[in-house]
Design a protein around this motif. Structure first.
Motif, short mmCIF file in Angstrom:
data_model
loop_
_atom_site.label_atom_id
_atom_site.label_comp_id
_atom_site.label_asym_id
_atom_site.label_seq_id
_atom_site.Cartn_x
_atom_site.Cartn_y
_atom_site.Cartn_z
N MET A 1 0.85 -1.17 0.00
CA MET A 1 0.00 0.00 0.00
C MET A 1 0.89 1.23 0.00
SD MET A 1 -3.24 -0.93 2.36
CE MET A 1 -4.10 0.40 1.57
N THR A 2 0.30 2.33 -0.47
CA THR A 2 1.03 3.58 -0.49
C THR A 2 0.06 4.73 -0.24
OG1 THR A 2 2.68 4.88 -1.71
CG2 THR A 2 0.85 3.97 -3.00
N ASN A 3 0.61 5.92 -0.15
CA ASN A 3 -0.20 7.12 0.01
C ASN A 3 -0.51 7.73 -1.36
OD1 ASN A 3 2.35 8.07 -0.55
ND2 ASN A 3 2.47 9.44 1.19
N LYS A 4 -1.19 8.87 -1.37
CA LYS A 4 -1.62 9.47 -2.64
C LYS A 4 -0.45 9.85 -3.54
CE LYS A 4 -6.05 11.09 -1.01
NZ LYS A 4 -6.89 12.22 -0.64
N ILE A 5 0.68 10.23 -2.95
CA ILE A 5 1.82 10.65 -3.78
C ILE A 5 2.90 9.56 -3.89
CG2 ILE A 5 1.42 13.11 -3.40
CD1 ILE A 5 3.71 13.05 -1.32
N ASN A 6 2.58 8.36 -3.49
CA ASN A 6 3.45 7.19 -3.63
C ASN A 6 4.79 7.34 -2.92
OD1 ASN A 6 1.40 6.28 -5.33
ND2 ASN A 6 2.46 6.94 -7.17
N SER A 7 4.83 8.11 -1.83
CA SER A 7 6.09 8.34 -1.14
C SER A 7 6.35 7.36 0.01
CB SER A 7 6.16 9.78 -0.61
OG SER A 7 5.14 10.01 0.35
N VAL A 8 5.32 6.68 0.46
CA VAL A 8 5.43 5.72 1.56
C VAL A 8 4.98 4.36 1.06
CG1 VAL A 8 4.62 5.16 3.88
CG2 VAL A 8 4.90 7.55 3.23
N LEU A 9 5.72 3.33 1.43
CA LEU A 9 5.34 1.97 1.06
C LEU A 9 5.09 1.14 2.31
CD1 LEU A 9 7.89 1.28 -1.81
CD2 LEU A 9 5.48 1.92 -2.02
N TYR A 10 4.00 0.39 2.30
CA TYR A 10 3.64 -0.48 3.42
C TYR A 10 3.42 -1.89 2.88
CZ TYR A 10 0.69 -2.85 6.82
OH TYR A 10 0.17 -3.78 7.69
N THR A 11 3.97 -2.86 3.56
CA THR A 11 3.80 -4.26 3.19
C THR A 11 3.18 -5.01 4.35
OG1 THR A 11 5.76 -4.18 1.79
CG2 THR A 11 5.00 -6.36 2.45
N GLY A 12 2.17 -5.82 4.07
CA GLY A 12 1.52 -6.59 5.11
C GLY A 12 0.98 -7.90 4.56
N VAL A 13 0.45 -8.69 5.46
CA VAL A 13 -0.13 -9.98 5.08
C VAL A 13 -1.47 -10.12 5.80
CG1 VAL A 13 1.05 -11.27 6.91
CG2 VAL A 13 0.35 -12.45 4.85
N THR A 14 -2.45 -10.72 5.12
CA THR A 14 -3.77 -10.90 5.70
C THR A 14 -4.44 -12.11 5.07
OG1 THR A 14 -5.92 -9.86 6.09
CG2 THR A 14 -4.84 -9.34 4.01
N SER A 15 -5.42 -12.66 5.76
CA SER A 15 -6.21 -13.75 5.20
C SER A 15 -7.49 -13.23 4.56
CB SER A 15 -6.54 -14.78 6.29
OG SER A 15 -7.32 -14.16 7.31
N ASP A 16 -7.77 -11.94 4.70
CA ASP A 16 -8.98 -11.33 4.13
C ASP A 16 -8.61 -9.96 3.56
OD1 ASP A 16 -11.44 -10.28 3.48
OD2 ASP A 16 -12.39 -10.79 5.39
N TYR A 45 -0.69 -6.75 -4.87
CA TYR A 45 -1.08 -7.86 -4.00
C TYR A 45 -0.82 -9.16 -4.72
CZ TYR A 45 -5.43 -8.18 -6.72
OH TYR A 45 -6.34 -8.31 -7.73
N PHE A 46 -0.71 -10.21 -3.95
CA PHE A 46 -0.51 -11.55 -4.49
C PHE A 46 -1.17 -12.52 -3.54
CE2 PHE A 46 1.57 -15.47 -5.61
CZ PHE A 46 1.70 -15.37 -6.99
N PHE A 47 -1.91 -13.48 -4.08
CA PHE A 47 -2.57 -14.49 -3.27
C PHE A 47 -1.70 -15.75 -3.17
CE2 PHE A 47 -6.31 -12.05 -4.70
CZ PHE A 47 -6.86 -11.78 -3.46
N ALA A 54 2.85 -16.77 2.34
CA ALA A 54 2.61 -15.33 2.36
C ALA A 54 3.53 -14.63 3.35
CB ALA A 54 1.15 -15.06 2.71
N ILE A 55 3.71 -15.20 4.50
CA ILE A 55 4.58 -14.61 5.52
C ILE A 55 6.03 -14.59 5.04
CG2 ILE A 55 5.53 -14.94 7.85
CD1 ILE A 55 2.66 -16.00 8.61
N ALA A 56 6.46 -15.66 4.40
CA ALA A 56 7.83 -15.71 3.86
C ALA A 56 8.02 -14.65 2.78
CB ALA A 56 8.14 -17.11 3.31
#
Length: 89
Positions: A1-16, A45-47, A54-56
Motif C-alpha cells: 500500500m502507499t499514500n496518494k503521492i506514492n512516497s510511503v510503502l507499506y507491506t503486510g499480510v492478511t487472510s482477508d 497484492y498476491f494471493f 505469504a509470511i515468507a
C-alpha cells in the motif's frame, strides 16, 4: 500500500484482503502505520495458498530495497493505480 503521492510503502499480510484494505482506507486503527502515513492505495497484492508462503514473501519484500519494491509494483501496476476496486467488483 502507499499514500496518494506514492512516497510511503507499506507491506503486510492478511487472510482477508478486501476487509483489511477497507480497514486501512477507513483508518479503523488510527494509531497504525498506514493511518499515520495515509497509506490508502492498494498498488500490489498476491494471493498464496498457504499463510506460511505469504509470511515468507512478506519478509522478503520488507527486507528488499525501495527500488526492488517499486519494480515489483510496476511489474503488475505501472501507473500505480488503486487496485482495491478491482477486488470488490
Amino acid at each position: 500500500m502507499t499514500n496518494k503521492i506514492n512516497s510511503v510503502l507499506y507491506t503486510g499480510v492478511t487472510s482477508d484482503l478486501v476487509s483489511r484494505i477497507w480497514e486501512h482506507k477507513n483508518k479503523v486503527y488510527p494509531e497504525s502505520f498506514t493511518a499515520k502515513y495515509n497509506c490508502e492505495k492498494l498498488v500490489y497484492y498476491f494471493f498464496y495458498h498457504h499463510i506460511e508462503e505469504a509470511i515468507a514473501a512478506e519478509k522478503v519484500i520488507k527486507g528488499s530495497s525501495r527500488k526492488s519494491k517499486i519494480a515489483l509494483i510496476e511489474s503488475i501496476n505501472k501507473p500505480w493505480a488503486d487496485l482495491y476496486d478491482s477486488l470488490i467488483d
